[in-house]
Design a protein around this motif. Structure first.
Motif, PDB file in Angstrom:
ATOM      1  N   VAL A  59      -6.190 -30.307  -4.212  1.00  0.00           N
ATOM      2  CA  VAL A  59      -6.912 -30.164  -5.472  1.00  0.00           C
ATOM      3  C   VAL A  59      -6.032 -29.382  -6.436  1.00  0.00           C
ATOM      4  CG1 VAL A  59      -8.995 -29.326  -6.595  1.00  0.00           C
ATOM      5  CG2 VAL A  59      -9.096 -30.134  -4.230  1.00  0.00           C
ATOM      6  N   PRO A  60      -5.475 -30.012  -7.450  1.00  0.00           N
ATOM      7  CA  PRO A  60      -4.623 -29.283  -8.394  1.00  0.00           C
ATOM      8  C   PRO A  60      -5.382 -28.139  -9.046  1.00  0.00           C
ATOM      9  CG  PRO A  60      -4.450 -31.656  -8.725  1.00  0.00           C
ATOM     10  CD  PRO A  60      -5.598 -31.440  -7.798  1.00  0.00           C
TER      11      PRO A  60
ATOM     12  N   ARG B 114     -11.405 -18.661  -5.111  1.00  0.00           N
ATOM     13  CA  ARG B 114     -12.857 -18.679  -4.968  1.00  0.00           C
ATOM     14  C   ARG B 114     -13.361 -20.070  -4.609  1.00  0.00           C
ATOM     15  NH1 ARG B 114     -17.159 -16.576  -9.611  1.00  0.00           N
ATOM     16  NH2 ARG B 114     -19.070 -17.004  -8.415  1.00  0.00           N
ATOM     17  N   GLN B 115     -12.811 -21.102  -5.241  1.00  0.00           N
ATOM     18  CA  GLN B 115     -13.210 -22.470  -4.939  1.00  0.00           C
ATOM     19  C   GLN B 115     -12.839 -22.841  -3.504  1.00  0.00           C
ATOM     20  OE1 GLN B 115     -11.176 -24.368  -8.226  1.00  0.00           O
ATOM     21  NE2 GLN B 115     -13.121 -24.956  -9.155  1.00  0.00           N
TER      22      GLN B 115
ATOM     23  N   ALA C  15     -14.754 -23.938   2.008  1.00  0.00           N
ATOM     24  CA  ALA C  15     -14.691 -23.700   3.447  1.00  0.00           C
ATOM     25  C   ALA C  15     -16.041 -23.257   4.007  1.00  0.00           C
ATOM     26  CB  ALA C  15     -13.619 -22.650   3.750  1.00  0.00           C
ATOM     27  N   LEU C  16     -16.738 -22.383   3.284  1.00  0.00           N
ATOM     28  CA  LEU C  16     -17.999 -21.854   3.782  1.00  0.00           C
ATOM     29  C   LEU C  16     -19.115 -22.897   3.790  1.00  0.00           C
ATOM     30  CD1 LEU C  16     -18.017 -18.282   2.185  1.00  0.00           C
ATOM     31  CD2 LEU C  16     -17.428 -18.936   4.517  1.00  0.00           C
ATOM     32  N   LYS C  17     -18.927 -23.982   3.045  1.00  0.00           N
ATOM     33  CA  LYS C  17     -19.909 -25.066   3.055  1.00  0.00           C
ATOM     34  C   LYS C  17     -19.562 -26.134   4.094  1.00  0.00           C
ATOM     35  CE  LYS C  17     -20.951 -24.540  -1.875  1.00  0.00           C
ATOM     36  NZ  LYS C  17     -20.817 -25.157  -3.226  1.00  0.00           N
TER      37      LYS C  17
ATOM     38  N   ALA D  29     -14.458 -36.860  -7.525  1.00  0.00           N
ATOM     39  CA  ALA D  29     -15.186 -36.087  -8.546  1.00  0.00           C
ATOM     40  C   ALA D  29     -14.827 -34.607  -8.538  1.00  0.00           C
ATOM     41  CB  ALA D  29     -16.689 -36.243  -8.318  1.00  0.00           C
ATOM     42  N   LEU D  30     -14.154 -34.181  -7.458  1.00  0.00           N
ATOM     43  CA  LEU D  30     -13.792 -32.754  -7.378  1.00  0.00           C
ATOM     44  C   LEU D  30     -12.729 -32.438  -8.414  1.00  0.00           C
ATOM     45  CD1 LEU D  30     -14.185 -30.108  -5.895  1.00  0.00           C
ATOM     46  CD2 LEU D  30     -12.431 -30.826  -4.268  1.00  0.00           C
ATOM     47  N   GLN D  31     -13.035 -31.533  -9.302  1.00  0.00           N
ATOM     48  CA  GLN D  31     -12.148 -31.236 -10.412  1.00  0.00           C
ATOM     49  C   GLN D  31     -11.373 -29.941 -10.147  1.00  0.00           C
ATOM     50  OE1 GLN D  31     -11.714 -33.309 -13.025  1.00  0.00           O
ATOM     51  NE2 GLN D  31     -13.082 -34.691 -11.892  1.00  0.00           N
ATOM     52  N   PRO D  32     -10.177 -29.832 -10.666  1.00  0.00           N
ATOM     53  CA  PRO D  32      -9.413 -28.602 -10.510  1.00  0.00           C
ATOM     54  C   PRO D  32     -10.017 -27.461 -11.324  1.00  0.00           C
ATOM     55  CG  PRO D  32      -8.280 -30.083 -12.014  1.00  0.00           C
ATOM     56  CD  PRO D  32      -9.441 -30.851 -11.429  1.00  0.00           C
ATOM     57  N   ALA D  33      -9.624 -26.255 -10.958  1.00  0.00           N
ATOM     58  CA  ALA D  33     -10.102 -25.082 -11.708  1.00  0.00           C
ATOM     59  C   ALA D  33      -9.505 -25.090 -13.102  1.00  0.00           C
ATOM     60  CB  ALA D  33      -9.702 -23.808 -10.976  1.00  0.00           C
ATOM     61  N   GLU D  34     -10.267 -24.633 -14.057  1.00  0.00           N
ATOM     62  CA  GLU D  34      -9.776 -24.558 -15.422  1.00  0.00           C
ATOM     63  C   GLU D  34      -9.134 -23.200 -15.673  1.00  0.00           C
ATOM     64  OE1 GLU D  34     -12.983 -25.416 -17.986  1.00  0.00           O
ATOM     65  OE2 GLU D  34     -13.191 -27.491 -17.327  1.00  0.00           O
TER      66      GLU D  34
END
Length: 414
Positions: A207-208, A213-214, A219-221, A409-414
Motif C-alpha cells: 500500500v503506497p 497507524r494504518q 493487523a489488529l483486524k 479500494a484500499l487507499q494510501p495515507a494522505e
C-alpha cells in the motif's frame, strides 16, 4: 517474485554474522538473570517476590517498548535503535550491580534493562534481516539469529557462575555490562544503504504511503494475526518463568547452583539446534502446525520434568528437551508476520506480537515469585505452564497462512 528488501552496502554473510553476534551478546546476560536471584536475596534479605517482580517488569517493558522500537527501526533503520538499546541495557546492568534497595533493583533490572532489550534484542535483528537480506536467505537467517541468541544462553550462565564464585555477583554484572557495549560497532553492519529501494513482494500487494497507524489497524483486524499474537503469550510465560526460577527450584530440591547454571546453558545449546531446525522446517511444512506441535511438545516436557524426582540427570534432560523447543517458535512466527503483511512494517508488527509474549513473561516471572511466597513451592505455576502450552497449540491451528487481502479500494495515507 522476491519479497522486498532494502539493499545493504554489506554482504549477506556479514549481515547475518553481525546480527547473530548481537543476538548472542544481548540474550546472554538476561538469560542468566536466575543466577543472581539467590545471591541478591540472601545478601539483602529480600523475598523471591522482590527479585521476581523486577524481572517481571523487565519482561513487560521489553514488550511495551518493542513495537515502538520496531516502528522507529522500520522508519529510520536499525542502527540507531540498536545503539541506544545497548547503552540502556549496559546502564541497567550497572545499576543492578549496585542496587541495595528494591527500588534500585526495579530501576536497573526492570526499567533500564527492559527498555534496553526492546531496542537491541534479537527481535530488532530479525526485522533487519527481513529488510536487508534476499528472500532466499530469510528463513534460515531467522533461525540462525534465534539460534545465536540461544548460544548466548549456553555461553553466559557458566561464565556467570564462574564470575560470581570468583569475583562476586556485582563484578559479574559489570563484566556483562561491558560485553553488551560490543553491540555498538556490530550494529554498523545492519545499516541500510542510503537511497536503496525495495523490490516487489510475493506477499500482500504493498500500500503506497501506508502509515504506521494504518498498518497496525490492519493487523489488529486480521483474525490470523490476532490468534498468532494470543498463542505467543504462552511462549513468554514459559520461557521467562523457567529462566528466572529454574535455578532456585533446583536449589530448593537440594541440587547445587552449578546444576541450575548448566541446565540453563544446556537449554541455550539445545535451542541453537532447535531454532535452526525450526527455520529449516518453516520453509518445508505448515507454519501453524509447526507452532502447534512446538507448544504441545513443551507441555509434555514440563509435565514429565515435574513428575520425576529432581536430579542432575533429569535437569539436564529437561534442559535438552525444552531447549529444542525454546525459541523454535520465532522462525515460524516471524515468517507468518512477513507472509501476512510483507516486510515494510515487519519490525513493528512482530514487535506487537512480541508484546504479547512479554506480557506472558511478566506474569510467568511475577506469579513464580508471588505464588512461591504464598505456597512455598512452584507447583501451581509449573502446571499452569502445561495448561497454557496446550491452549496455545490449539489456538494456532485455525491460522490461515496467506497474505492479508488488500482490495483495490484500499487507499494510501494522505
Amino acid at each position: 517474485m522476491s519479497a522486498p528488501y532494502a539493499r545493504s552496502r554489506f554482504s549477506p554473510e556479514l549481515i547475518v554474522l553481525s546480527g547473530c553476534l548481537i543476538a548472542l551478546i544481548t540474550f546472554g546476560p538476561r538469560a542468566s538473570a536466575g543466577l543472581f536471584q539467590i545471591p541478591m536475596t540472601v545478601e539483602f534479605g529480600w523475598g523471591r517476590d522482590v527479585f521476581g517482580l523486577a524481572i517481571a517488569v523487565q519482561n513487560l517493558l521489553w514488550g511495551i517498548g518493542q513495537p515502538f522500537a520496531g516502528a522507529v527501526a522500520d522508519r529510520f533503520g536499525a542502527v540507531r535503535v540498536l545503539c541506544v538499546g545497548a547503552l540502556l541495557y549496559a546502564a541497567g546492568l550497572v545499576v543492578m550491580a549496585y542496587a541495595t534497595t528494591p527500588g534500585m533493583l526495579q530501576i536497573g533490572a526492570g526499567v533500564l534493562i527492559g527498555f534496553g532489550l526492546s531496542g537491541c534484542s534479537f527481535n530488532l535483528v530479525l526485522g533487519a534481516f527481513g529488510k536487508l537480506l534476499p528472500e532466499k536467505w530469510r528463513p534460515m537467517a531467522f533461525g540462525a539469529g534465534t539460534a545465536a541468541g540461544s548460544f548466548g544462553q549456553f555461553l553466559f550462565p557458566p561464565i556467570g557462575n564462574i564470575l560470581i564464585e570468583t569475583y562476586g555477583w556485582q563484578q559479574a554484572l559489570i563484566v556483562f555490562a561491558a560485553s553488551v557495549l560490543l553491540v555498538l560497532p556490530l550494529a554498523l553492519a545492519l545499516a541500510k544503504r542510503k537511497g536503496a529501494d525495495e523490490t516487489t513482494s510475493e506477499g500482500p500487494v504493498p500500500v503506497p504511503g501506508q502509515s504506521i497507524r494504518q498498518a497496525l489497524g490492519e493487523a489488529l483486524k486480521h483474525r490470523s494475526f490476532v490468534l498468532l499474537v494470543l498463542g505467543f503469550f504462552t511462549c513468554g510465560f514459559q520461557l521467562a518463568f523457567i529462566t528466572a526460577h529454574l535455578p532456585a527450584y533446583l536449589k530448593d530440591a537440594g541440587l547445587s547452583a552449578t546444576v541450575g547454571g548448566w541446565t540453563l546453558a544446556v537449554i541455550g545449546l539445545a535451542n541453537a539446534f532447535g531454532s535452526l531446525g525450526s527455520g529449516w522446517l518453516t520453509t518445508r511444512m505448515s507454519k501453524r502446525w509447526l507452532l502447534a506441535w512446538i507448544y504441545f511438545g513443551r507441555s509434555l516436557a514440563i509435565a514429565v520434568f515435574i513428575l520425576l524426582p529432581p536430579s542432575p540427570m533429569t535437569s539436564i534432560l529437561f534442559g535438552i528437551s525444552i531447549g529444542l523447543l525454546w525459541l523454535s517458535t520465532v522462525p515460524p512466527t516471524s515468517s507468518l508476520v512477513m507472509l501476512m503483511f510483507g516486510t515494510r512494517y515487519m519490525a513493528m508488527l512482530y514487535g506487537f506480537a512480541f508484546f504479547s509474549h512479554q506480557v506472558g513473561g511478566f506474569l510467568g516471572v511475577w506469579l513464580g515469585g508471588a505464588l512461591y511466597e504464598a505456597y512455598g513451592n512452584y507447583t501451581l505455576v509449573w502446571w499452569l505452564s502445561v495448561a497454557l502450552g496446550i491452549a496455545s497449540g490449539l489456538i494456532n491451528l485455525p491460522i490461515k497462512e496467506r497474505p492479508v487481502d488488500r482490495t483495490a479500494a484500499l487507499q494510501p495515507a494522505e
